[in-house]
Design a protein around this motif. Structure first.
Motif, short mmCIF file in Angstrom:
data_model
loop_
_atom_site.label_atom_id
_atom_site.label_comp_id
_atom_site.label_asym_id
_atom_site.label_seq_id
_atom_site.Cartn_x
_atom_site.Cartn_y
_atom_site.Cartn_z
N TYR A 1 0.83 -1.05 -0.17
CA TYR A 1 -0.02 -0.10 0.02
C TYR A 1 0.94 1.21 0.26
O TYR A 1 0.39 2.47 -0.29
CB TYR A 1 -1.25 -0.14 1.27
CG TYR A 1 -2.00 0.95 1.27
CD1 TYR A 1 -2.95 0.93 0.32
CD2 TYR A 1 -1.91 2.02 1.90
CE1 TYR A 1 -4.21 2.10 0.41
CE2 TYR A 1 -2.93 3.11 2.04
CZ TYR A 1 -3.99 3.20 1.39
OH TYR A 1 -4.94 4.06 1.32
N TRP B 1 4.27 3.77 -11.01
CA TRP B 1 3.69 4.06 -9.81
C TRP B 1 4.18 3.78 -8.64
O TRP B 1 5.08 3.22 -8.40
CB TRP B 1 2.31 3.20 -9.88
CG TRP B 1 1.21 3.39 -9.04
CD1 TRP B 1 0.89 4.66 -8.36
CD2 TRP B 1 0.40 2.35 -8.46
NE1 TRP B 1 -0.25 4.27 -7.72
CE2 TRP B 1 -0.69 3.00 -7.53
CE3 TRP B 1 0.14 1.03 -8.76
CZ2 TRP B 1 -1.62 2.27 -7.09
CZ3 TRP B 1 -0.95 0.47 -8.23
CH2 TRP B 1 -1.87 1.06 -7.44
N ARG C 1 3.15 4.22 -4.59
CA ARG C 1 2.02 4.44 -3.40
C ARG C 1 2.65 5.12 -2.25
O ARG C 1 1.52 5.33 -1.24
CB ARG C 1 1.31 3.17 -3.24
CG ARG C 1 0.70 2.36 -4.64
CD ARG C 1 0.02 1.09 -4.26
NE ARG C 1 -1.18 1.08 -3.88
CZ ARG C 1 -1.92 0.08 -3.29
NH1 ARG C 1 -1.48 -1.23 -3.66
NH2 ARG C 1 -3.33 0.06 -3.12
N GLY D 1 -4.08 4.74 -8.59
CA GLY D 1 -5.24 4.12 -7.56
C GLY D 1 -4.94 4.50 -6.07
O GLY D 1 -4.25 5.60 -5.96
N ASP D 2 -5.45 3.80 -5.26
CA ASP D 2 -5.58 4.38 -3.91
C ASP D 2 -4.06 3.99 -3.23
O ASP D 2 -3.28 2.91 -3.64
CB ASP D 2 -6.42 3.53 -2.88
CG ASP D 2 -6.51 2.16 -2.93
OD1 ASP D 2 -5.55 1.39 -3.93
OD2 ASP D 2 -6.91 1.13 -2.24
N TYR E 1 0.60 7.65 -0.05
CA TYR E 1 1.14 8.87 -0.44
C TYR E 1 1.37 9.93 0.41
O TYR E 1 0.94 10.85 0.55
CB TYR E 1 -0.01 9.55 -1.30
CG TYR E 1 -0.71 8.63 -2.73
CD1 TYR E 1 0.37 8.32 -3.65
CD2 TYR E 1 -1.96 8.25 -2.72
CE1 TYR E 1 0.19 7.27 -4.50
CE2 TYR E 1 -2.33 7.32 -3.76
CZ TYR E 1 -1.32 7.00 -4.70
OH TYR E 1 -1.49 6.18 -5.81
N LYS F 1 -3.39 9.00 2.27
CA LYS F 1 -4.38 7.99 2.19
C LYS F 1 -5.55 8.18 1.23
O LYS F 1 -6.50 8.26 1.90
CB LYS F 1 -4.71 7.49 3.52
CG LYS F 1 -3.43 7.10 4.51
CD LYS F 1 -3.89 6.65 5.89
CE LYS F 1 -2.59 6.22 6.33
NZ LYS F 1 -3.23 5.52 7.75
N GLU F 2 -5.11 8.31 0.08
CA GLU F 2 -6.28 8.64 -1.12
C GLU F 2 -6.01 8.04 -2.23
O GLU F 2 -5.10 7.13 -2.52
CB GLU F 2 -6.47 10.14 -0.87
CG GLU F 2 -5.14 10.67 -1.75
CD GLU F 2 -5.16 12.33 -1.71
OE1 GLU F 2 -5.91 12.75 -0.96
OE2 GLU F 2 -4.21 12.86 -2.48
N LYS F 3 -6.88 8.04 -3.13
CA LYS F 3 -6.93 7.54 -4.43
C LYS F 3 -6.47 8.62 -5.49
O LYS F 3 -7.07 10.03 -5.30
CB LYS F 3 -8.18 7.12 -4.90
CG LYS F 3 -8.02 6.17 -6.29
CD LYS F 3 -9.43 5.54 -6.62
CE LYS F 3 -9.39 4.84 -7.77
NZ LYS F 3 -10.71 3.92 -7.90
N ARG F 4 -5.43 8.25 -6.20
CA ARG F 4 -4.78 9.19 -6.92
C ARG F 4 -4.78 8.81 -8.45
O ARG F 4 -4.10 7.64 -8.65
CB ARG F 4 -3.52 9.73 -6.71
CG ARG F 4 -3.50 10.43 -5.33
CD ARG F 4 -2.30 11.03 -5.13
NE ARG F 4 -2.13 11.87 -3.78
CZ ARG F 4 -1.10 12.35 -3.42
NH1 ARG F 4 0.07 12.30 -3.85
NH2 ARG F 4 -1.30 13.03 -2.04
N ASN F 5 -5.51 9.45 -9.40
CA ASN F 5 -5.25 8.89 -10.90
C ASN F 5 -4.77 9.67 -11.59
O ASN F 5 -4.66 11.01 -11.37
CB ASN F 5 -6.90 8.64 -11.43
CG ASN F 5 -7.80 7.40 -10.60
OD1 ASN F 5 -7.22 6.63 -10.10
ND2 ASN F 5 -8.94 7.85 -10.23
#
Length: 816
Positions: free
Chosen positions: A391, A477, A479, A518-519, A522, A526-530
């Motif tokens: 994660y 990517w 996370r 995605g989640d 970060y 703690k969020e979703k980033r596209n």
């Protein structure tokens, strides 16, 4: 790639009409004295370049004609090449240092392109050169041209001052005009090759358009160009003769200049644009970046607009001789380099090779094709958290292998027959297996070895010790990183890419995948980033870093540019699996359409890599210890990946010790044992081969080339023969169940379909058929016993060029 000496009959008849100067210009030059390539079309039409070939060691008589062909065929310049000739028989003889036939051509030159060494031309010859120089014509000078002239004392020559050791005009023509004269060798020829590193601070210089780092297999010179010179390329001296050799430990301080340019005002008051490089042997010209730099220098010399990426494809079958003194090919006349008439072709026995068909592989891709089988190492915090995708919030303390052993890991791969290993230097969780200066989320914060560890270093060094190539996977990517999905992250990512490509020796591949956003943690958000993966990574400029720092490294992604994902993680290539693909509008993480089978016809050579793990997961999980793929499963994957023209990338996940688990090793050993036993003996060796057609009835294209175990020889047919047949007469009943086929890849993928027959009961009976061949086609089936086998090419747009056919038997043959 093997660099084979060229026999006289192998001189490639050019795709250009070579005319004599007599009749096309007022020069009183005989046809046998020079070769002229009339420019076809392009920006160079109307401009005339005269090439001067004359050095005893570096095969300028081969490199300069090839550059002349490129500039004429691809860019439209008229190019005349002059040589030192043997006065007795008119053949090219670089040792004839006082001879330059056809020097009158210089009177009509618009530019000089030279590679000379210690020439002692008579004054009536030298005058043509000096007049052209004083007229202010551009000069492009290669390798030994820094010491082009040598006049021994005492001398009465009016041009003695041009000598490389002149005291009157210090350093002579080399120092005063080109910027440097002869100093000494620094890199040892035939022992220490050279990597030309482009000065990135000059990335906007027009001469560097489309130019990346250069590999030259010649040794580096000591040079110190004039202060007004702009140095474009400097040398990395390598402790070996291949592109993947490590840097020499003592000879790279300071890094010597390899290529520079200057604007010189001569004694007549005219200005010469001068480009000089100490590279340029015939073998150096195999490097695309060097050829492009030389073409760019011509455009710059004429003050013309330099193309964004000049076309520098080789013209003809260029197989340069290895450089050495007295290593020139004897008996060759300038006229032998010209386009022969059909009558001449029949008379001399020289036969044109087939023209390339469609996209063809680069040198880096050819090196990759030869590997065929290599491995992946997925190893990070996931190994210790029992996850597949972390994660990003994992503590660095989690990473703590109990008995890490890089030698054990690499040895396991080597014993399995792998030719290289790719390490996941950073996975999506963002944890770095090297002490990156750009993040604290790395091994330097791990309790393992008190933070003084570097997995990337240990694996890369173990690979070199065991003779495997080393590659890296740097997940786009991340996370963990707070800036992911923002512009600042791209700087971070590229900085880490540069770390990996500058601190760990030669990298054979850089692996980019399509996991994009995605989640995640970060940095605590703690969020979703596209992200918009079509533009966010600015792949064009990210890839330039790889091309700059590791020019021989191949890059992987859904879209290539060097090899593509096969479209699944089962390691299975399509049937067919074409090496070509339409690259337009593709990007990492984009469509998977066409990836499994390729696209034919395709616009780009982007062959498939089949990636698969030896376990169900990519990272080690103890619960999967009993689910390791069996030797039989691995064999099936091998035949459906390597056997369909792809490369196989098999993942071996180190366990929590930091070693390859015993179950994995046991399966790999049995898999390797069966493969080795299968391919230990080619049952076709020694057989009699009969082809329905051989190109020009020439030995160089004969069927026997199929059995010599060399990739650079091949059987080919005449252009109008696209469906030939080949019979293998084994002489006695022979049992096999595997047939191996290879195409000659430098000419492209040419065969659309084929069939195989066995001789049975007095007639031919088909036992297999297929479509694409490419790098390798392995036809595996039931055991067959026969005394003769026939290969039929059943469909092809152009004549085939096949480099191998072999018959093999897996162990455990049935009794007959």
């Amino acid at each position: 790639m093997n660099l084979l000496p060229i026999k006289k009959e192998m001189f490639t008849p050019l795709l250009i009409t070579a005319l004599t100067l007599l009749g096309s210009s007022p020069d009183p030059v005989h046809a046998a004295d020079t070769v002229v390539y009339e420019g076809r079309s392009g920006p160079g039409v109307g401009k005339h370049i005269v090439f001067l070939a004359g050095d005893e060691e570096y095969r300028s008589e081969e490199s300069l004609p090839q550059m002349a062909r490129i500039l004429a065929e691809r860019h439209g310049f008229k190019c005349t090449v002059l040589f030192s000739l043997d006065e007795k028989d008119g053949t090219i003889n670089p040792n004839a240092s006082k001879n330059l036939t056809g020097a009158e051509a210089l009177d009509h030159a618009d530019a000089i392109f030279m590679m000379l060494r210690f020439r002692q031309y008579p004054d009536n010859v030298m005058k043509h050169f000096v007049d052209a120089y004083l007229a202010g014509k551009p000069i492009i000078a290669l390798r030994t041209s820094t010491h082009a002239f040598q006049y021994n004392n005492p001398t009465n020559s009016a041009y003695a001052r041009y000598s490389h050791n002149s005291k009157v005009w210090p350093g002579g023509f080399g120092r005063q005009v080109l910027g440097e004269t002869w100093v000494s060798h620094l890199g040892d020829n035939h022992k220490e090759a050279t990597r030309g590193v482009v000065d990135t601070s000059l990335k906007n210089d027009v001469l560097l358009r489309g130019v990346g780092n250069i590999f030259a297999d010649t040794g580096c010179y000591h040079v110190n160009p004039q202060p007004d010179s702009t140095i474009l390329v400097r040398a990395d001296i390598l402790a070996g003769t291949t592109p993947d050799a490590p840097l020499h430990p003592t000879k790279n301080t300071p890094h010597q200049p390899l290529a520079w340019y200057r604007v010189h005002k001569n004694e007549a008051g005219n200005t010469n644009r001068v480009f000089c490089t100490t590279m340029g042997s015939s073998t150096d010209l195999l490097d695309e970046n060097l050829r492009r730099l030389l073409v760019n220098s011509v455009y710059w010399g004429f003050n013309m607009k330099v193309p964004a990426k000049a076309d520098v494809r080789l013209v003809g079958d260029f197989q340069p001789s290895a450089y050495s003194f007295n290593g020139f090919r004897k008996g060759v006349k300038p006229d032998d380099l010209a386009m022969p008439t059909l009558t001449k072709q029949a008379k001399t026995g020289r036969v044109l090779p087939p023209k390339p068909f469609g996209p063809v592989p680069t040198q880096r891709q050819l090196r990759w094709h030869e590997m065929e089988f290599y491995g992946f190492l997925h190893f990070t915090v996931n190994t210790f958290t029992d996850k597949e995708w972390g994660y990003g919030d994992e503590s660095e303390a989690v990473f703590n292998p109990t008995d890490f052993d890089a030698n054990q890991i690499v040895k396991a791969a080597k014993e399995a027959g792998m030719k290289g290993l790719i390490l996941t230097a950073k996975h999506h969780d963002g944890f770095c297996l090297w002490p990156s200066q750009y993040t604290e989320h790395s091994v330097k914060k791990s309790p393992w070895r008190n933070g003084k560890s570097d997995v990337v270093k240990e694996i890369s060094e173990a690979c070199r010790r065991h003779g495997l190539r080393f590659g890296v996977y740097l997940s786009p990517w991340d996370r963990n990183h707070a800036d992911y999905a923002h512009p600042k992250y791209l700087t971070y990512y590229r900085n880490q890419l540069r770390e990996l490509l500058t601190n760990y020796g030669d990298i054979f591949t850089v692996w980019f995948d399509g996991a994009n956003g995605g989640d995640g943690f970060y940095g605590g958000a703690k969020e979703k980033r596209n992200i918009d993966n079509t533009i966010y990574y600015d792949w064009e400029n990210t890839r330039k870093i790889v091309r700059e720092l590791m020019p021989m490294a191949v890059m992987f992604s859904d879209a290539g540019p060097d090899m593509r994902w096969v479209g699944n993680e089962r390691g299975i290539a399509g049937d067919p699996c074409w090496a070509t693909l339409n690259a337009a509008n593709r990007y990492p993480g984009g469509t998977s359409d066409g990836l499994n089978s390729g696209e034919r016809p395709g616009t780009d050579w982007i062959p498939a890599e089949c990636d698969v793990s030896i376990r169900p997961g990519w990272f080690y999980h103890a619960k999967e210890d009993a689910r390791v793929k069996t030797p039989a499963q691995l064999l099936d994957i091998y035949y459906q990946s390597v056997g369909r023209g792809a490369d196989l990338n098999l993942n071996l996940p180190p366990d929590r010790r930091g070693q390859i688990h015993e179950n994995d090793i046991a399966s790999l050993r049995d898999f390797r044992r069966i493969l080795d036993a299968t391919f230990a003996k080619d049952l076709a060796r020694g057989a009699k081969l009969t082809a329905s057609n051989t190109r020009g009835a020439a030995k160089q294209f004969a069927p026997k080339n199929l059995l010599d175990q060399k990739r650079d020889t091949y059987w080919a047919t005449d252009d109008n023969v696209t469906t030939p047949e080949l019979v293998i007469d084994l002489g006695k009943p022979t049992t096999f169940n595997v047939v191996s086929l290879r195409e000659y890849l430098p000419l492209g993928q040419r065969i659309d379909a084929f069939a195989l027959d066995r001789w049975q009961d007095g007639r031919w009976v088909e036992f297999a058929k297929g479509t694409s061949i490419g790098n390798r086609r392995l036809v595996r089936g039931d055991y067959i016993t026969t005394a003769k086998v026939r290969l039929r090419i059943t469909q092809a747009t152009v004549c085939p060029a096949l480099s191998e056919i072999g018959l093999y038997a897996e162990p455990g043959l049935p009794k007959h």
